[in-house]
Design an enzyme around this catalytic site. Structure first.
Site, PDB file in Angstrom:
ATOM      1  N   SER A 207       1.008  -1.131  -0.069  1.00 49.24           N
ATOM      2  CA  SER A 207       0.027   0.128  -0.096  1.00 49.24           C
ATOM      3  C   SER A 207       0.946   1.156  -0.133  1.00 49.24           C
ATOM      4  O   SER A 207       2.003   1.256   0.882  1.00 49.24           O
ATOM      5  CB  SER A 207      -0.996   0.112   1.165  1.00 49.24           C
ATOM      6  OG  SER A 207      -1.698   1.114   1.142  1.00 49.24           O
ATOM      7  N   GLU A 208       0.581   2.254  -0.987  1.00 50.76           N
ATOM      8  CA  GLU A 208       1.542   3.342  -1.078  1.00 50.76           C
ATOM      9  C   GLU A 208       2.018   4.040   0.078  1.00 50.76           C
ATOM     10  O   GLU A 208       2.989   4.748   0.391  1.00 50.76           O
ATOM     11  CB  GLU A 208       0.605   4.497  -2.128  1.00 50.76           C
ATOM     12  CG  GLU A 208       0.475   4.230  -3.413  1.00 50.76           C
ATOM     13  CD  GLU A 208      -0.816   3.468  -3.664  1.00 50.76           C
ATOM     14  OE1 GLU A 208      -1.190   2.537  -2.809  1.00 50.76           O
ATOM     15  OE2 GLU A 208      -1.548   4.046  -4.513  1.00 50.76           O
ATOM     16  N   ASN A 209       0.694   3.970   1.175  1.00 52.57           N
ATOM     17  CA  ASN A 209       1.319   4.828   2.663  1.00 52.57           C
ATOM     18  C   ASN A 209       2.065   3.825   3.340  1.00 52.57           C
ATOM     19  O   ASN A 209       2.383   4.423   4.624  1.00 52.57           O
ATOM     20  CB  ASN A 209       0.005   5.250   3.158  1.00 52.57           C
ATOM     21  CG  ASN A 209      -0.885   3.738   3.538  1.00 52.57           C
ATOM     22  OD1 ASN A 209      -1.027   2.911   2.728  1.00 52.57           O
ATOM     23  ND2 ASN A 209      -1.620   3.928   4.676  1.00 52.57           N
ATOM     24  N   GLY A 210       2.798   2.971   2.867  1.00 48.54           N
ATOM     25  CA  GLY A 210       3.837   2.388   3.496  1.00 48.54           C
ATOM     26  C   GLY A 210       3.581   1.225   4.118  1.00 48.54           C
ATOM     27  O   GLY A 210       4.259   0.685   5.432  1.00 48.54           O
TER      28      GLY A 210
ATOM     29  N   SER B   7       8.407   3.636   0.446  1.00 42.80           N
ATOM     30  CA  SER B   7       7.075   2.955  -0.064  1.00 42.80           C
ATOM     31  C   SER B   7       6.946   3.267  -1.559  1.00 42.80           C
ATOM     32  O   SER B   7       6.976   2.386  -2.612  1.00 42.80           O
ATOM     33  CB  SER B   7       5.950   3.446   0.294  1.00 42.80           C
ATOM     34  OG  SER B   7       4.997   3.008   0.170  1.00 42.80           O
TER      35      SER B   7
END
Lengths: 219, 232
Positions: free
Chosen positions: A54-57, A96
């Protein structure tokens, strides 16, 4: 065109997600975009070890939690609460996107407005002059992942084609898409254009072509 | 003795000047320094450039306006640099009406520009955005057969950060997915101000677990901010 009359039933959101999920093998690191792609996670059997990013890490994202197990500190890229798989890890935002831009993801699946026969993708705006600009991580994912698949309705609500010779909306990235899962078919993007891999039951190649602006090729 | 703890919001916000570029961490409400944003609203600095992943939620009449949207509503934001701006948010409406400008960039480019600022890299080439609207006006060059565009580092005069736990040196750890932009914004801020949910004695955070070392941190304010909220 009345689809029910011609004897076939287009796939819904869950159906498209399930069809794409079938083709994701164990061991892949995968990012699922907002919308239908997010639903793909529900169709990957838990025993198949696919690591979701997920892009938020988050690496190793799990499904939506049961209500009493919700963690307000753990959300996906759509800011929905999620869970972790055993083995998961957190990274900060630059790492990320190093995962994304550095070519480490085996696959990302994005939603789309339009896909062209040269693999161009348009999925963030319908004109260059909109006040809203909702790019998010789509341009990074489209350029950075090893493979880019798109899930979307085969045509717009009013019946206009989305599978095109050339995109008319602003591009997310050029020549990035390798496969499209639509409500009617699975298409590969190849040097000669779109090749039809799969059509839903009850729909002929010619009927599919009639709903598609770009020229379709048989496998 | 090094002690980066400040005792009041006024002390935390002291010296933020008009015209500052302010880096604001968080992804949705998770890891967002909401108490510090309240403090900035109170402090009064104006003509700000805000760097924030998303410029705000859909604006529904009657909803209380907070954070970035409130600063925009007060007319104190000159420009927002973001990856995501909705036409129907307060920020989107301000851009449409010409009261503010927006620079919208891909999220990974945003993160990398901030990281580059913290690492002393003035600019970098990336294939993300090449051949799209966001490439307009940017220097283009081909590397390994791929078209790339030049992106500039994005430093902040101020960075606002949300930590889970901090000690008096300003060493920080983050909870779950609240890490997001916090470590890189802490690195890229000339003045990095942290709100922390918990504090501990020096030495209680082990060297192995510290994510952001105190060298990147200037001020720490202990705020019992509570759990992040879901968008309504």
């Amino acid at each position: 065109m009345n689809d029910t009359a011609s004897g076939h039933k287009p796939l819904g959101r869950s159906g498209m997600a399930a069809r794409a999920a079938r083709d994701i093998p164990e061991g892949w690191y995968v990012n699922l975009g907002i919308g239908v792609p997010t639903l793909i996670a529900n169709h990957i059997p838990p025993e198949r070890e696919v690591v979701l990013h997920s892009e938020n890490g988050i690496l190793g994202m799990g499904p939506a939690p049961e209500p009493h197990k919700e963690n307000p500190w753990l959300v996906n890229a759509s800011t929905q609460r999620v869970s972790l798989r055993t083995g998961a890890s957190f990274v900060h935002h630059a790492d990320s996107f190093a995962i994304v831009r550095g070519g480490h993801l085996d696959l990302c699946v994005l939603g789309g407005f339009q896909v062209a026969e040269n693999g161009d993708l348009a999925n963030w705006a319908q004109s260059a002059t909109e006040a809203g600009r909702q790019i998010g991580g789509a341009m990074d994912l489209a350029v950075g992942a090893k493979r880019v698949w798109v899930t979307m309705e085969h045509t717009t609500k009013d019946g206009r084609a989305r599978i095109l010779r050339r995109c008319t909306y602003p591009l997310t990235a050029a020549a990035c898409v390798s496969r499209v899962y639509t409500s009617l078919a699975v298409l590969d993007v190849t040097p000669k254009g779109f090749v039809v891999i799969d059509i839903i039951p009850g729909l002929s190649f010619e009927e599919l072509q009639a709903r598609t602006e770009a020229e379709l090729h048989r496998e | 003795m090094i002690d980066k703890f400040v005792r009041s919001m006024a002390e935390a916000m002291n010296g933020i000047r008009d015209g500052s570029t302010v880096l604001i961490a968080g992804f949705g409400d998770v890891g967002a320094p909401n108490a510090l944003l309240d403090g900035l609203i109170e402090q009064g600095a104006t003509d700000l450039t805000l760097v924030v992943n998303s410029a705000g939620r859909v604006h529904k009449p009657g909803d209380p306006t907070t954070g970035v949207a409130r600063l925009v509503e007060l007319g104190r934001v000159r420009k927002v640099i973001t990856s995501f701006i909705r036409a129907t948010s307060i920020a989107g409406e301000a851009v449409r009406d010409g009261r503010m400008t927006a620079e919208v960039v891909p999220q990974g480019t945003l993160a990398e520009r901030i990281r580059a600022a913290g690492a002393g890299v003035p600019a970098f080439f990336t294939p993300t955005g090449a051949g799209t609207l966001i490439a307009e006006g940017k220097e283009a060059r081909e590397y390994n057969g791929r078209p790339c565009i030049l992106e500039l580092a994005l430093p902040g005069d101020v960075a606002l950060v949300d930590a889970w736990m901090a000690d008096r040196w300003g060493n920080l750890v983050f909870r779950d997915s609240s890490r997001n932009f916090n470590p890189i914004m802490a690195m890229a801020g000339q003045l990095t101000i942290v709100q922390t949910h918990h504090i501990c004695d020096l030495g209680q955070l082990s060297a192995n677990e510290i994510v952001t070392p105190g060298i990147f941190v200037d001020r720490v304010l202990h705020v019992a901010a509570g759990d992040p909220q879901l968008p309504r």
